[in-house]
Design a protein around this motif. Sequence first.
Motif, PDB file in Angstrom:
ATOM      1  N   THR A   2       0.842  -1.195   0.000  1.00 56.10           N
ATOM      2  CA  THR A   2       0.000   0.000   0.000  1.00 56.10           C
ATOM      3  C   THR A   2       0.883   1.253   0.000  1.00 56.10           C
ATOM      4  O   THR A   2       2.106   1.168   0.168  1.00 56.10           O
ATOM      5  N   LEU A   3       0.246   2.400  -0.144  1.00 59.40           N
ATOM      6  CA  LEU A   3       0.961   3.672  -0.099  1.00 59.40           C
ATOM      7  C   LEU A   3       1.719   3.819   1.222  1.00 59.40           C
ATOM      8  O   LEU A   3       2.821   4.354   1.256  1.00 59.40           O
ATOM      9  N   GLY A   4       1.175   3.289   2.300  1.00 56.68           N
ATOM     10  CA  GLY A   4       1.838   3.353   3.598  1.00 56.68           C
ATOM     11  C   GLY A   4       3.143   2.574   3.668  1.00 56.68           C
ATOM     12  O   GLY A   4       3.971   2.796   4.547  1.00 56.68           O
ATOM     13  N   ASP A   5       3.355   1.647   2.732  1.00 59.31           N
ATOM     14  CA  ASP A   5       4.588   0.858   2.705  1.00 59.31           C
ATOM     15  C   ASP A   5       5.736   1.573   1.998  1.00 59.31           C
ATOM     16  O   ASP A   5       6.899   1.189   2.155  1.00 59.31           O
ATOM     17  N   VAL A   6       5.428   2.597   1.207  1.00 57.75           N
ATOM     18  CA  VAL A   6       6.451   3.316   0.442  1.00 57.75           C
ATOM     19  C   VAL A   6       7.461   3.937   1.400  1.00 57.75           C
ATOM     20  O   VAL A   6       7.099   4.557   2.400  1.00 57.75           O
ATOM     21  N   GLY A   7       8.746   3.732   1.097  1.00 53.92           N
ATOM     22  CA  GLY A   7       9.818   4.283   1.920  1.00 53.92           C
ATOM     23  C   GLY A   7      10.306   3.351   3.023  1.00 53.92           C
ATOM     24  O   GLY A   7      11.254   3.667   3.721  1.00 53.92           O
ATOM     25  N   TYR A   8       9.654   2.202   3.180  1.00 56.56           N
ATOM     26  CA  TYR A   8      10.042   1.248   4.220  1.00 56.56           C
ATOM     27  C   TYR A   8      10.634  -0.013   3.590  1.00 56.56           C
ATOM     28  O   TYR A   8      10.367  -0.341   2.442  1.00 56.56           O
ATOM     29  N   PHE A   9      11.430  -0.714   4.372  1.00 54.72           N
ATOM     30  CA  PHE A   9      11.944  -2.016   3.964  1.00 54.72           C
ATOM     31  C   PHE A   9      10.882  -3.065   4.283  1.00 54.72           C
ATOM     32  O   PHE A   9      10.115  -2.908   5.235  1.00 54.72           O
ATOM     33  N   LEU A  10      10.879  -4.136   3.525  1.00 51.75           N
ATOM     34  CA  LEU A  10      10.003  -5.269   3.828  1.00 51.75           C
ATOM     35  C   LEU A  10      10.810  -6.300   4.594  1.00 51.75           C
ATOM     36  O   LEU A  10      11.953  -6.590   4.240  1.00 51.75           O
ATOM     37  N   VAL A  11      10.214  -6.838   5.646  1.00 50.56           N
ATOM     38  CA  VAL A  11      10.856  -7.851   6.470  1.00 50.56           C
ATOM     39  C   VAL A  11       9.970  -9.091   6.447  1.00 50.56           C
ATOM     40  O   VAL A  11       8.768  -9.004   6.704  1.00 50.56           O
ATOM     41  N   LEU A  12      10.568 -10.220   6.136  1.00 53.36           N
ATOM     42  CA  LEU A  12       9.846 -11.479   6.118  1.00 53.36           C
ATOM     43  C   LEU A  12      10.392 -12.367   7.227  1.00 53.36           C
ATOM     44  O   LEU A  12      11.600 -12.572   7.326  1.00 53.36           O
ATOM     45  N   GLU A  13       9.495 -12.835   8.072  1.00 54.28           N
ATOM     46  CA  GLU A  13       9.888 -13.809   9.093  1.00 54.28           C
ATOM     47  C   GLU A  13       9.390 -15.167   8.627  1.00 54.28           C
ATOM     48  O   GLU A  13       8.255 -15.296   8.187  1.00 54.28           O
ATOM     49  N   PHE A  14      10.246 -16.164   8.705  1.00 58.44           N
ATOM     50  CA  PHE A  14       9.820 -17.509   8.348  1.00 58.44           C
ATOM     51  C   PHE A  14      10.159 -18.456   9.494  1.00 58.44           C
ATOM     52  O   PHE A  14      11.158 -18.289  10.197  1.00 58.44           O
ATOM     53  N   VAL A  15       9.266 -19.420   9.669  1.00 65.44           N
ATOM     54  CA  VAL A  15       9.427 -20.401  10.735  1.00 65.44           C
ATOM     55  C   VAL A  15       9.335 -21.784  10.095  1.00 65.44           C
ATOM     56  O   VAL A  15       8.279 -22.159   9.587  1.00 65.44           O
ATOM     57  N   PRO A  16      10.431 -22.536  10.091  1.00 61.82           N
ATOM     58  CA  PRO A  16      10.362 -23.891   9.526  1.00 61.82           C
ATOM     59  C   PRO A  16       9.560 -24.821  10.442  1.00 61.82           C
ATOM     60  O   PRO A  16       9.634 -24.720  11.663  1.00 61.82           O
ATOM     61  N   VAL A  17       8.778 -25.687   9.799  1.00 60.08           N
ATOM     62  CA  VAL A  17       7.988 -26.675  10.544  1.00 60.08           C
ATOM     63  C   VAL A  17       8.206 -28.022   9.874  1.00 60.08           C
ATOM     64  O   VAL A  17       8.044 -28.148   8.657  1.00 60.08           O
ATOM     65  N   ASP A  18       8.542 -29.039  10.680  1.00 66.16           N
ATOM     66  CA  ASP A  18       8.763 -30.364  10.074  1.00 66.16           C
ATOM     67  C   ASP A  18       7.452 -31.140   9.966  1.00 66.16           C
ATOM     68  O   ASP A  18       6.386 -30.641  10.359  1.00 66.16           O
ATOM     69  N   LYS A  19       7.542 -32.380   9.480  1.00 59.23           N
ATOM     70  CA  LYS A  19       6.347 -33.201   9.252  1.00 59.23           C
ATOM     71  C   LYS A  19       5.602 -33.517  10.544  1.00 59.23           C
ATOM     72  O   LYS A  19       4.412 -33.813  10.531  1.00 59.23           O
ATOM     73  N   ARG A  20       6.322 -33.469  11.651  1.00 56.66           N
ATOM     74  CA  ARG A  20       5.695 -33.754  12.951  1.00 56.66           C
ATOM     75  C   ARG A  20       5.091 -32.492  13.554  1.00 56.66           C
ATOM     76  O   ARG A  20       4.642 -32.488  14.686  1.00 56.66           O
ATOM     77  N   ASN A  21       5.124 -31.390  12.792  1.00 56.20           N
ATOM     78  CA  ASN A  21       4.600 -30.092  13.231  1.00 56.20           C
ATOM     79  C   ASN A  21       5.453 -29.461  14.334  1.00 56.20           C
ATOM     80  O   ASN A  21       4.970 -28.686  15.146  1.00 56.20           O
ATOM     81  N   VAL A  22       6.752 -29.822  14.362  1.00 58.06           N
ATOM     82  CA  VAL A  22       7.686 -29.229  15.320  1.00 58.06           C
ATOM     83  C   VAL A  22       8.292 -27.991  14.665  1.00 58.06           C
ATOM     84  O   VAL A  22       8.813 -28.053  13.548  1.00 58.06           O
ATOM     85  N   ARG A  23       8.195 -26.893  15.375  1.00 58.74           N
ATOM     86  CA  ARG A  23       8.695 -25.613  14.847  1.00 58.74           C
ATOM     87  C   ARG A  23      10.192 -25.482  15.102  1.00 58.74           C
ATOM     88  O   ARG A  23      10.681 -25.805  16.177  1.00 58.74           O
ATOM     89  N   GLY A  24      10.873 -24.958  14.095  1.00 54.63           N
ATOM     90  CA  GLY A  24      12.302 -24.702  14.232  1.00 54.63           C
ATOM     91  C   GLY A  24      12.541 -23.247  14.592  1.00 54.63           C
ATOM     92  O   GLY A  24      11.628 -22.496  14.929  1.00 54.63           O
ATOM     93  N   GLU A  25      13.799 -22.826  14.485  1.00 54.24           N
ATOM     94  CA  GLU A  25      14.181 -21.454  14.818  1.00 54.24           C
ATOM     95  C   GLU A  25      13.762 -20.500  13.698  1.00 54.24           C
ATOM     96  O   GLU A  25      13.952 -20.773  12.516  1.00 54.24           O
ATOM     97  N   SER A  26      13.186 -19.365  14.074  1.00 49.93           N
ATOM     98  CA  SER A  26      12.740 -18.355  13.103  1.00 49.93           C
ATOM     99  C   SER A  26      13.923 -17.768  12.362  1.00 49.93           C
ATOM    100  O   SER A  26      15.027 -17.646  12.914  1.00 49.93           O
ATOM    101  N   GLY A  27      13.687 -17.384  11.138  1.00 48.56           N
ATOM    102  CA  GLY A  27      14.682 -16.678  10.345  1.00 48.56           C
ATOM    103  C   GLY A  27      14.055 -15.421   9.759  1.00 48.56           C
ATOM    104  O   GLY A  27      12.823 -15.287   9.710  1.00 48.56           O
ATOM    105  N   TYR A  28      14.881 -14.488   9.323  1.00 43.25           N
ATOM    106  CA  TYR A  28      14.380 -13.222   8.789  1.00 43.25           C
ATOM    107  C   TYR A  28      15.071 -12.915   7.473  1.00 43.25           C
ATOM    108  O   TYR A  28      16.233 -13.274   7.261  1.00 43.25           O
ATOM    109  N   CYS A  29      14.335 -12.241   6.622  1.00 43.37           N
ATOM    110  CA  CYS A  29      14.871 -11.760   5.347  1.00 43.37           C
ATOM    111  C   CYS A  29      14.398 -10.324   5.182  1.00 43.37           C
ATOM    112  O   CYS A  29      13.220 -10.021   5.412  1.00 43.37           O
ATOM    113  N   VAL A  30      15.297  -9.422   4.779  1.00 43.23           N
ATOM    114  CA  VAL A  30      14.961  -8.006   4.618  1.00 43.23           C
ATOM    115  C   VAL A  30      15.306  -7.578   3.192  1.00 43.23           C
ATOM    116  O   VAL A  30      16.370  -7.932   2.674  1.00 43.23           O
TER     117      VAL A  30
END
Length: 153
Positions: A2-30
């Motif tokens: 949106t217009l409100g996003d202009v001028g800002y960086f985008l940050v993506l947080e991802f959380v890996p999850v295995d087949k047993r639904n166990v969550r791993g350590e979060s990672g970030y991408c900017v």
Amino acid sequence: LTLGDVGYFLVLEFVPVDKRNVRGESGYCVTQETVKPALPSIESNTASFQGRNTEGEDVTIKWTYFGGNEGSTRVHLLRREKDWASEDERAWELGNISAEDLHEVHLYQGKDFPVYSLVLEDVGCMLFAKITPVREDGITGKPVWIRFPSIIL
């Protein structure tokens, strides 16, 4: 985005999850760059004349802008002084109206949009507006042409 996003960086947080639904350590991408505004444009089918087609009436030219913060969008109002015929209608649909038949008339700035007061010279004529979107940094977009829906009475 949106217009409100202009001028800002985008940050993506991802959380890996295995087949047993166990969550791993979060990672970030900017993103390496901030979000840029889109090119200025007039949103499709939003440009219009509003008002009655009678001498002495005020006609307002309205549109919806897109592409960052709007700057001084340019509007030119033009009067076609020769009769409007079916072949002119076909030429308009194809974008082939001759500029030699058009004469610029003066608009004044209304509260939010430009306004034109219809005068005696407009009677029997067709009005056109050319709207060129301009972003606050001066970047211009593709002009949009609109036509008053009927001849001025």
